[in-house]
Design an enzyme around this catalytic site. Structure first.
Site, PDB file in Angstrom:
ATOM      1  CG  ASP A  84      28.335  45.231  75.623  1.00  0.00           C
ATOM      2  OD1 ASP A  84      29.307  46.007  75.587  1.00  0.00           O
ATOM      3  OD2 ASP A  84      27.978  44.655  76.663  1.00  0.00           O
ATOM      4  CG  ASP A 179      42.472  43.049  67.790  1.00  0.00           C
ATOM      5  OD1 ASP A 179      41.489  42.332  68.095  1.00  0.00           O
ATOM      6  OD2 ASP A 179      42.373  44.057  67.062  1.00  0.00           O
TER       7      ASP A 179
HETATM    8  P1  IMP Z   1      32.943  47.121  73.311  1.00  0.00           P
HETATM    9  O1  IMP Z   1      31.687  46.518  73.830  1.00  0.00           O
HETATM   10  O2  IMP Z   1      33.016  47.108  71.807  1.00  0.00           O
HETATM   11  O3  IMP Z   1      33.260  48.454  73.912  1.00  0.00           O
HETATM   12  O4  IMP Z   1      34.131  46.139  73.758  1.00  0.00           O
HETATM   13  C1  IMP Z   1      34.451  45.886  75.113  1.00  0.00           C
HETATM   14  C2  IMP Z   1      35.913  45.514  75.215  1.00  0.00           C
HETATM   15  O5  IMP Z   1      36.153  44.300  74.499  1.00  0.00           O
HETATM   16  C3  IMP Z   1      36.869  46.533  74.615  1.00  0.00           C
HETATM   17  O6  IMP Z   1      37.270  47.492  75.573  1.00  0.00           O
HETATM   18  C4  IMP Z   1      38.045  45.680  74.183  1.00  0.00           C
HETATM   19  O7  IMP Z   1      38.917  45.453  75.277  1.00  0.00           O
HETATM   20  C5  IMP Z   1      37.396  44.369  73.819  1.00  0.00           C
HETATM   21  N1  IMP Z   1      37.153  44.277  72.375  1.00  0.00           N
HETATM   22  C6  IMP Z   1      36.000  44.575  71.706  1.00  0.00           C
HETATM   23  N2  IMP Z   1      36.147  44.333  70.405  1.00  0.00           N
HETATM   24  C7  IMP Z   1      37.411  43.883  70.238  1.00  0.00           C
HETATM   25  C8  IMP Z   1      38.154  43.472  69.099  1.00  0.00           C
HETATM   26  O8  IMP Z   1      37.704  43.473  67.949  1.00  0.00           O
HETATM   27  N3  IMP Z   1      39.429  43.070  69.344  1.00  0.00           N
HETATM   28  C9  IMP Z   1      39.981  43.053  70.578  1.00  0.00           C
HETATM   29  N4  IMP Z   1      39.340  43.438  71.665  1.00  0.00           N
HETATM   30  C10 IMP Z   1      38.050  43.850  71.499  1.00  0.00           C
END
Ligand code: IMP
Length: 234
Positions: A84, A179
């Site tokens: 997460d 990003d």
């Molecule tokens: P998750 O837990 O990996 O699904 O991330 C939750 C949210 O954080 C995603 O929907 C993105 O908006 C943001 N996010 C996660 N990893 C990245 C990254 O490497 N770059 C930019 N946004 C990220």
């Protein structure tokens, strides 16, 4: 001293995100020929796990536990791996944090797009000069491995953090999510101005994965101490 693990250890990735699978599979399979990496999709499993916890660690553990309890009977040695990620902005008291995917308000609670989230973040940061922030990823492992004739169960989390600041406007076209507005302090570039290879060497997720891999390697050593549910030291 424990006996060595001899049979295949199935690592199940708790993600439907193809990029994450492509990034993780070779790294994990390189640890040991005993590791076989698979996904819920490849196992024909459909599960929708609601992220109800208030912390990244809570949500990563929630997902790893749910998948472990659903599939542990099918494998003698199994590790469920879930992650997460959140973007924490100091001036917004750590928001969007655990709500990073669902930050921008939308009609009927439909999930916002990456662009909508970025636009909402820039709107909330209008006129704010303290733009310090960080990306944080927590990886949770929940496993049961057969060493000789003894079953060894564990739960473990690792964390990767990258410090940066929120730009005044989007910069760069690569990547996804936040990003284009996350400027990495150590490089003076946004994640979206980096190649995938560069981002994957220094990102929050890469740091968390590198620690998880080191911990999984040590787990296979018969003299190792059991993994616990605390973060490994940074
Ligand atoms: P998750 O837990 O990996 O699904 O991330 C939750 C949210 O954080 C995603 O929907 C993105 O908006 C943001 N996010 C996660 N990893 C990245 C990254 O490497 N770059 C930019 N946004 C990220």
């Amino acid at each position: 001293m424990r006996e060595s693990a001899k049979s295949t250890i199935t690592i199940i990735l708790a993600t439907g995100n193809r990029e994450k699978v492509n990034e993780l599979r070779p790294l994990l399979e390189n640890i040991s020929p005993l590791f076989r990496v698979t996904t819920l999709k490849e196992l024909g499993v459909e599960i929708d796990i609601e992220e109800t916890e208030q912390t990244l660690e809570g949500n990563a553990l929630l997902k790893a536990r749910a998948i472990f309890s659903m599939l542990s009977e099918r494998f003698s040695s199994i590790i469920a791996l879930a992650d997460d990620t959140g973007l924490e902005v100091d001036a917004l008291q750590g928001v969007p944090g655990v709500y990073s995917a669902r930050y921008a308000p939308t009609p009927d609670g439909i999930a916002p797009t990456y662009q909508e989230n970025v636009r909402h973040l820039l709107y909330c940061m209008k006129g704010i000069s303290d733009r310090n922030s960080r990306f944080r990823t927590v990886i949770a492992l929940k496993g049961s491995i057969l060493f000789g004739d003894k079953q060894f169960e564990f739960e473990h989390t690792t964390e990767g953090v990258v410090s940066g600041s929120i730009t005044l406007e989007p910069k760069g076209t690569a990547g996804f999510g936040y990003d284009p507005v996350f400027l990495v302090h150590s490089t003076a570039k946004t994640y979206a101005e980096m190649s995938i290879t560069e981002k994957n060497t220094l990102s929050h997720r890469a740091l968390a994965i590198q620690k998880a891999i080191a911990d999984l390697k040590s787990l296979l050593e018969p003299s190792s101490t059991p993994l616990t549910s605390t973060h490994s030291p940074q």
